[in-house]
Design a protein around this motif. Structure first.
Motif, short mmCIF file in Angstrom:
data_model
loop_
_atom_site.label_atom_id
_atom_site.label_comp_id
_atom_site.label_asym_id
_atom_site.label_seq_id
_atom_site.Cartn_x
_atom_site.Cartn_y
_atom_site.Cartn_z
N PHE A 84 1.08 -1.30 -0.18
CA PHE A 84 -0.06 0.06 -0.05
C PHE A 84 0.74 1.17 0.23
N ARG A 85 1.75 1.51 1.09
CA ARG A 85 2.38 2.17 0.50
C ARG A 85 3.26 2.99 -0.87
N ARG A 86 3.82 1.67 -1.35
CA ARG A 86 3.33 1.91 -3.35
C ARG A 86 2.82 2.49 -4.22
N ARG A 87 1.53 2.31 -3.64
CA ARG A 87 0.03 2.23 -3.92
C ARG A 87 -0.23 3.86 -3.43
N ILE A 88 -0.06 4.47 -2.71
CA ILE A 88 0.46 6.00 -2.01
C ILE A 88 0.77 6.69 -1.82
#
Length: 165
Positions: A84-88
């Motif tokens: 989710f860090r990469r998505r954000i």
């Protein structure tokens, strides 16, 4: 009668509203519905520390093969946070809501709606500046007020088509 049945089965008939400013409940008293709300709130606030605290420390099982996962020493809930860090990072204004969810005991099923502006590389597509909306269908198991297992499918085909349009 129909409303009583909906309430008894734990079906949320209205969209979940974000309540980022509401205090988080202690895991031991948090219901599955509270946990889903915390999931939406922490991701929409991009608070990955609070997001990580929603997962069991040991024994977390990710049943979905995440497209962006690469072999590494990171596993369990830390791998979910990295995902989710990469998505954000790719969608810095990312918001997540749910238009329908079902809670049955320790299981949550939800249709999640993701929206944001593509400002960084994602799924091999360089930043486009396009605003996109896509969904995922997720099933999560809860243990002691925390996520312990996850199954899901995201409409990444639809997302990539929006990015390449």
């Amino acid at each position: 009668m129909e409303q009583a049945l909906i309430a008894r089965r734990g079906i949320l008939a209205l969209p979940i509203a974000l309540a980022v400013t509401s205090p988080a409940l202690a895991a031991s008293t948090r219901t599955a519905r509270d946990l889903l709300r915390a999931f939406l709130d922490t991701l929409s606030a991009h608070d990955l520390k609070a997001f990580r605290a929603l997962y069991v420390d040991d024994g977390y099982v990710q049943h979905q093969t995440l497209v962006m996962n690469t072999p590494s020493a990171t596993s369990g809930p830390d791998a979910a946070v990295a995902y989710f860090r990469r998505r954000i990072e790719a969608f810095p204004d990312l918001k997540v809501t749910s238009d329908v969810s079902v809670v049955d005991g320790d299981m949550i099923s939800a249709n999640l709606i993701w929206s944001g502006t593509h400002a960084g590389e994602y799924l091999g597509v360089p930043a486009t500046g396009r605003h996109v909306t896509f969904n995922s269908t997720d099933i999560m198991k809860v243990r002691d007020g925390l996520f312990s297992e996850h199954w899901g499918a995201a409409d990444l085909y639809g997302l990539v088509n929006q990015l390449k349009a």
